[in-house]
Scaffold this motif. Structure first.
Motif, PDB file in Angstrom:
ATOM      1  N   GLU A 199       0.853  -1.190   0.000  1.00 38.26           N
ATOM      2  CA  GLU A 199       0.000   0.000   0.000  1.00 38.26           C
ATOM      3  C   GLU A 199       0.884   1.235   0.000  1.00 38.26           C
ATOM      4  N   ASP A 200       0.577   2.164  -0.848  1.00 39.75           N
ATOM      5  CA  ASP A 200       1.252   3.455  -0.887  1.00 39.75           C
ATOM      6  C   ASP A 200       0.194   4.539  -0.729  1.00 39.75           C
ATOM      7  N   THR A 201       0.530   5.546   0.019  1.00 37.87           N
ATOM      8  CA  THR A 201      -0.376   6.680   0.183  1.00 37.87           C
ATOM      9  C   THR A 201       0.185   7.845  -0.620  1.00 37.87           C
ATOM     10  N   ASP A 202      -0.639   8.397  -1.505  1.00 40.49           N
ATOM     11  CA  ASP A 202      -0.173   9.520  -2.320  1.00 40.49           C
ATOM     12  C   ASP A 202      -0.237  10.817  -1.516  1.00 40.49           C
ATOM     13  N   TYR A 259      -0.351  -1.809  -4.929  1.00 36.98           N
ATOM     14  CA  TYR A 259       0.594  -2.205  -5.969  1.00 36.98           C
ATOM     15  C   TYR A 259       1.059  -3.631  -5.732  1.00 36.98           C
ATOM     16  N   LYS A 294       6.699  -2.903 -10.390  1.00 40.11           N
ATOM     17  CA  LYS A 294       5.630  -2.290  -9.607  1.00 40.11           C
ATOM     18  C   LYS A 294       4.425  -2.149 -10.531  1.00 40.11           C
TER      19      LYS A 294
END
Length: 121
Positions: free
Chosen positions: A10-13, A21, A28
Protein backbone atom coordinates in the motif's frame (compact mmCIF):
# COMPACT_ATOMS: atom_id res chain seq x y z
CA UNK A 1 -11.67 -10.38 7.97
CA UNK A 2 -8.52 -8.87 6.49
CA UNK A 3 -7.11 -10.40 3.31
CA UNK A 4 -3.30 -10.48 2.91
CA UNK A 5 -1.67 -11.41 -0.36
CA UNK A 6 2.02 -11.78 -1.10
CA UNK A 7 3.80 -8.88 -2.79
CA UNK A 8 0.92 -6.41 -2.31
CA UNK A 9 2.00 -3.05 -0.96
CA UNK A 10 0.00 0.00 0.00
CA UNK A 11 1.25 3.46 -0.89
CA UNK A 12 -0.38 6.68 0.18
CA UNK A 13 -0.17 9.52 -2.32
CA UNK A 14 0.25 13.20 -1.40
CA UNK A 15 -3.55 13.62 -1.17
CA UNK A 16 -3.96 10.79 1.35
CA UNK A 17 -5.38 8.27 -1.14
CA UNK A 18 -4.24 4.68 -0.59
CA UNK A 19 -3.06 2.90 -3.72
CA UNK A 20 -2.36 -0.81 -4.02
CA UNK A 21 0.59 -2.21 -5.97
CA UNK A 22 2.01 -5.61 -6.78
CA UNK A 23 5.77 -5.37 -6.14
CA UNK A 24 8.15 -8.17 -7.04
CA UNK A 25 11.57 -8.46 -8.69
CA UNK A 26 11.85 -4.71 -9.14
CA UNK A 27 8.47 -4.44 -10.87
CA UNK A 28 5.63 -2.29 -9.61
CA UNK A 29 2.14 -2.88 -11.04
CA UNK A 30 -0.90 -0.86 -9.98
CA UNK A 31 -3.88 -2.89 -8.74
CA UNK A 32 -7.38 -1.48 -9.26
CA UNK A 33 -10.21 -1.47 -6.73
CA UNK A 34 -10.37 -2.36 -3.06
CA UNK A 35 -8.76 -5.57 -1.81
CA UNK A 36 -10.91 -8.57 -2.71
CA UNK A 37 -12.89 -6.88 -5.49
CA UNK A 38 -13.13 -8.66 -8.86
CA UNK A 39 -10.98 -5.97 -10.55
CA UNK A 40 -8.33 -6.28 -7.83
CA UNK A 41 -8.17 -10.08 -8.09
CA UNK A 42 -7.98 -9.93 -11.90
CA UNK A 43 -5.10 -7.42 -11.76
CA UNK A 44 -3.33 -9.42 -9.03
CA UNK A 45 -3.50 -12.69 -10.99
CA UNK A 46 -2.32 -10.95 -14.15
CA UNK A 47 0.63 -9.33 -12.34
CA UNK A 48 1.60 -12.57 -10.58
CA UNK A 49 1.43 -14.58 -13.81
CA UNK A 50 3.68 -12.22 -15.75
CA UNK A 51 7.07 -13.81 -16.29
CA UNK A 52 10.23 -12.26 -14.89
CA UNK A 53 11.66 -9.63 -17.14
CA UNK A 54 15.08 -10.53 -18.46
CA UNK A 55 18.09 -8.67 -17.14
CA UNK A 56 19.54 -7.95 -20.59
CA UNK A 57 21.29 -4.67 -21.12
CA UNK A 58 18.92 -2.19 -22.64
CA UNK A 59 20.16 -0.08 -25.55
CA UNK A 60 21.74 3.16 -24.38
CA UNK A 61 19.48 6.19 -24.23
CA UNK A 62 20.25 8.99 -26.66
CA UNK A 63 22.77 11.38 -25.17
CA UNK A 64 23.88 8.89 -22.50
CA UNK A 65 27.30 7.33 -22.95
CA UNK A 66 28.01 3.73 -21.91
CA UNK A 67 31.00 3.61 -19.59
CA UNK A 68 32.74 0.96 -21.66
CA UNK A 69 32.32 2.63 -25.05
CA UNK A 70 34.85 4.46 -27.19
CA UNK A 71 32.63 7.58 -27.10
CA UNK A 72 32.86 7.59 -23.30
CA UNK A 73 36.63 7.16 -23.41
CA UNK A 74 36.99 10.11 -25.80
CA UNK A 75 34.73 12.26 -23.58
CA UNK A 76 37.00 11.46 -20.62
CA UNK A 77 40.04 12.45 -22.69
CA UNK A 78 38.43 15.80 -23.63
CA UNK A 79 37.92 16.53 -19.90
CA UNK A 80 41.50 15.64 -18.98
CA UNK A 81 44.26 18.10 -18.12
CA UNK A 82 46.42 16.47 -20.80
CA UNK A 83 43.93 17.56 -23.46
CA UNK A 84 43.39 20.99 -21.84
CA UNK A 85 47.13 21.74 -21.96
CA UNK A 86 47.24 21.31 -25.75
CA UNK A 87 47.01 24.28 -28.05
CA UNK A 88 43.62 25.22 -29.51
CA UNK A 89 44.59 24.07 -33.02
CA UNK A 90 45.87 20.72 -31.77
CA UNK A 91 42.72 20.20 -29.70
CA UNK A 92 40.56 20.94 -32.75
CA UNK A 93 42.52 18.53 -34.95
CA UNK A 94 42.51 15.69 -32.41
CA UNK A 95 38.83 16.16 -31.60
CA UNK A 96 37.98 16.08 -35.31
CA UNK A 97 39.92 12.85 -35.87
CA UNK A 98 38.49 11.15 -32.77
CA UNK A 99 34.92 12.22 -33.51
CA UNK A 100 35.08 10.80 -37.06
CA UNK A 101 36.41 7.54 -35.67
CA UNK A 102 33.72 7.47 -32.98
CA UNK A 103 30.98 7.99 -35.57
CA UNK A 104 32.04 4.72 -37.19
CA UNK A 105 33.13 2.65 -34.19
CA UNK A 106 32.22 4.63 -31.06
CA UNK A 107 29.33 2.53 -29.72
CA UNK A 108 31.44 -0.60 -29.44
CA UNK A 109 33.02 -1.69 -26.20
CA UNK A 110 36.62 -0.65 -25.60
CA UNK A 111 37.25 -4.26 -24.58
CA UNK A 112 37.06 -5.17 -28.27
CA UNK A 113 40.20 -3.17 -29.02
CA UNK A 114 43.53 -4.87 -28.49
CA UNK A 115 46.36 -2.51 -27.66
CA UNK A 116 48.93 -4.92 -29.11
CA UNK A 117 47.12 -5.44 -32.43
CA UNK A 118 48.33 -3.63 -35.58
CA UNK A 119 46.47 -0.34 -36.00
CA UNK A 120 44.33 -0.13 -39.14
CA UNK A 121 41.79 2.66 -39.44
Amino acid sequence: MRMTLKYVAEDTDRHGNVRLYYRRNGRKVRLRGPVGSPEFLTDYRRAAARPKESRKKSPPKPGVLRKDSLHWLCAQYYKSTTFAELGAGTQKTRRSILERFCQRKGNGSIDLYDADAPHTC
